[in-house]
Motif scaffolding. Sequence first.
Motif, short mmCIF file in Angstrom:
data_model
loop_
_atom_site.label_atom_id
_atom_site.label_comp_id
_atom_site.label_asym_id
_atom_site.label_seq_id
_atom_site.Cartn_x
_atom_site.Cartn_y
_atom_site.Cartn_z
N ARG A 14 14.83 11.91 4.55
CA ARG A 14 15.47 11.02 3.57
C ARG A 14 14.41 10.23 2.77
O ARG A 14 14.54 10.06 1.55
N ARG A 16 11.28 11.18 2.29
CA ARG A 16 10.59 12.18 1.46
C ARG A 16 11.44 12.52 0.23
O ARG A 16 10.92 12.65 -0.89
N LEU A 17 12.75 12.64 0.44
CA LEU A 17 13.67 12.95 -0.65
C LEU A 17 13.63 11.86 -1.72
O LEU A 17 13.58 12.15 -2.92
N GLU A 18 13.62 10.61 -1.30
CA GLU A 18 13.58 9.50 -2.25
C GLU A 18 12.26 9.50 -3.03
O GLU A 18 12.25 9.26 -4.24
N ARG A 21 12.43 12.30 -5.59
CA ARG A 21 13.32 11.94 -6.70
C ARG A 21 12.63 10.97 -7.65
O ARG A 21 12.79 11.07 -8.88
N LYS A 58 11.99 21.41 -4.35
CA LYS A 58 11.77 20.71 -3.08
C LYS A 58 12.93 19.77 -2.77
O LYS A 58 13.37 19.67 -1.62
N ILE A 59 13.43 19.09 -3.80
CA ILE A 59 14.56 18.18 -3.63
C ILE A 59 15.79 18.95 -3.15
O ILE A 59 16.48 18.54 -2.21
N ILE A 62 15.38 20.03 0.59
CA ILE A 62 15.59 18.92 1.53
C ILE A 62 17.06 18.50 1.55
O ILE A 62 17.62 18.25 2.62
N THR A 63 17.69 18.47 0.39
CA THR A 63 19.11 18.11 0.32
C THR A 63 19.95 19.11 1.11
O THR A 63 20.86 18.72 1.85
#
Length: 72
Positions: A14, A16-18, A21, A58-59, A62-63
Amino acid sequence: MNAPSEMSHEDVLRVRLEVLRREHRDLDEAIDALQDSVRPDQLTLKRLKKQKLALKDKITKITDELTPDIIA
């Protein structure tokens, strides 16, 4: 104070996702600014757009990993 000192794998994803983004938004702004310039450098634009696409991939990965599969 028995809280675990390490983050779970999901928490790490989470965060890493932020970060990804945020980088994606920053690249989007950089691309917009470059396109608005008088003589935009096409090579730089192409590179930034390629980086942006890589970040989007990548997003998405991970999502997908964070979203459980639901069989309907």
